[in-house]
Design a protein around this motif. Sequence first.
Motif, PDB file in Angstrom:
ATOM      1  N   VAL A  47       1.053  -1.099  -0.013  1.00 55.68           N
ATOM      2  CA  VAL A  47       0.078  -0.032   0.071  1.00 55.68           C
ATOM      3  C   VAL A  47       0.797   1.469  -0.026  1.00 55.68           C
ATOM      4  O   VAL A  47       1.718   1.446   0.870  1.00 55.68           O
ATOM      5  N   ASP A  48       0.778   1.983  -1.040  1.00 59.14           N
ATOM      6  CA  ASP A  48       1.406   3.398  -1.178  1.00 59.14           C
ATOM      7  C   ASP A  48       0.898   4.272   0.099  1.00 59.14           C
ATOM      8  O   ASP A  48      -0.242   4.588   0.411  1.00 59.14           O
ATOM      9  N   THR A  49       2.029   4.640   0.911  1.00 59.91           N
ATOM     10  CA  THR A  49       1.384   5.675   2.020  1.00 59.91           C
ATOM     11  C   THR A  49       2.323   6.769   2.263  1.00 59.91           C
ATOM     12  O   THR A  49       2.611   7.428   3.006  1.00 59.91           O
ATOM     13  N   SER A  50       2.833   7.168   0.744  1.00 57.44           N
ATOM     14  CA  SER A  50       3.453   8.445   0.622  1.00 57.44           C
ATOM     15  C   SER A  50       2.692   9.740   1.011  1.00 57.44           C
ATOM     16  O   SER A  50       1.365   9.553   1.080  1.00 57.44           O
ATOM     17  N   LEU A  83       3.075  -4.547   3.302  1.00 54.83           N
ATOM     18  CA  LEU A  83       3.821  -3.434   3.351  1.00 54.83           C
ATOM     19  C   LEU A  83       3.366  -2.350   3.130  1.00 54.83           C
ATOM     20  O   LEU A  83       2.293  -2.026   2.529  1.00 54.83           O
ATOM     21  N   SER A  84       3.939  -1.182   3.761  1.00 46.59           N
ATOM     22  CA  SER A  84       3.592   0.259   3.816  1.00 46.59           C
ATOM     23  C   SER A  84       4.747   0.740   2.861  1.00 46.59           C
ATOM     24  O   SER A  84       5.810   0.604   3.117  1.00 46.59           O
ATOM     25  N   GLY A  85       4.502   1.363   1.546  1.00 47.79           N
ATOM     26  CA  GLY A  85       5.461   1.975   0.589  1.00 47.79           C
ATOM     27  C   GLY A  85       5.367   3.367   0.931  1.00 47.79           C
ATOM     28  O   GLY A  85       4.507   4.100   0.581  1.00 47.79           O
ATOM     29  N   HIS A  86       6.602   3.809   1.388  1.00 46.17           N
ATOM     30  CA  HIS A  86       6.934   5.363   0.933  1.00 46.17           C
ATOM     31  C   HIS A  86       8.290   5.529   0.643  1.00 46.17           C
ATOM     32  O   HIS A  86       8.684   5.080  -0.473  1.00 46.17           O
ATOM     33  N   ASP A 151      -0.335   6.164  -5.977  1.00 38.45           N
ATOM     34  CA  ASP A 151      -1.211   7.265  -6.419  1.00 38.45           C
ATOM     35  C   ASP A 151      -0.397   8.573  -7.074  1.00 38.45           C
ATOM     36  O   ASP A 151      -0.769   9.174  -7.403  1.00 38.45           O
ATOM     37  N   GLY A 152       1.095   8.027  -7.181  1.00 36.46           N
ATOM     38  CA  GLY A 152       1.995   8.990  -7.832  1.00 36.46           C
ATOM     39  C   GLY A 152       3.120   8.138  -8.403  1.00 36.46           C
ATOM     40  O   GLY A 152       3.000   6.967  -8.639  1.00 36.46           O
TER      41      GLY A 152
END
Length: 288
Positions: A47-50, A83-86, A151-152
């Motif tokens: 999951v994108d968490t940026s 996973l948290s992705g930033h 999202d980016g």
Amino acid sequence: MADFTAEVFQNEYLAEGATDTHAVVSVSCANAGMAGASGEVAEVIIVDTSGSMDMPPAKIAAARRAAKVAIGEIVDGAWFAVLSGHSVAQMVYPAHPGMAKMSEVTRAEALTKVAHLRSGGATAIGAWINAATELFEQTAGAQCHAILLTDGKIEGEDSLVLPNALRSAAGKFQCDCRGIGQDWVVDELREISTALLGTVDIVAKPDDLEADFEAMMRTAMSRGVGDARLRVWTPQGSELLFVRQVAPSVEDITSRGVQVSPLVREFPTGAWSDESRDYHVAGKVPVA
């Protein structure tokens, strides 16, 4: 045991002097069973968490809900991780860098952790892929699949990181990619889905994310065949021009071919459920 059948549709006749021949190969699979029926299965949810996921906040809230729905669809006994992705890839569940076995207890623990996902940092998708690869390497022999949401576009990461990560990941797991919002880069996610035999799509509205994650995970869990390969034989003196999947989605798989004998190339097609796929095969033959 899964049953595969193939039908070939082609015009057997060429015009005088013509050299290119085309065929559509329709491949069907029946009695595939469920994922893990013939071995272990492993899932990673990325999951994108940026920071951009908090603009608007509806995106990160939707991502939490979607991850929960996906966790709910993973079969008991499967290996899994979130996973948290930033700027880096951070373990959400389990806490240690590894995989957990799905059970009533671990499912509940994972749902609690996902509910507290927060956004911040940049977007380093290559690092996320590397982290997923390392996790899947701990489940050697399992049928491996990942969901990646962003999202980016990639920021703060060297341009070579993602291509190198995909080379390391190829053949180890499949990855379905989803872009939410309007700022993600189609080419980046398509590069991932192509290399890792997955799908790519846009989720225009955050409220639609739960249904999409549920469908992706249900599909993954229905794939009882972990790896199937399409073998194409060409006569001596001829040339294989391309092999393209044309249904249910369009994907050029020519570059994935591996030469297994002087006249035969093998093309990985990934995991299968009870389904049908069509392939367009083209070759060049000597004038005769």
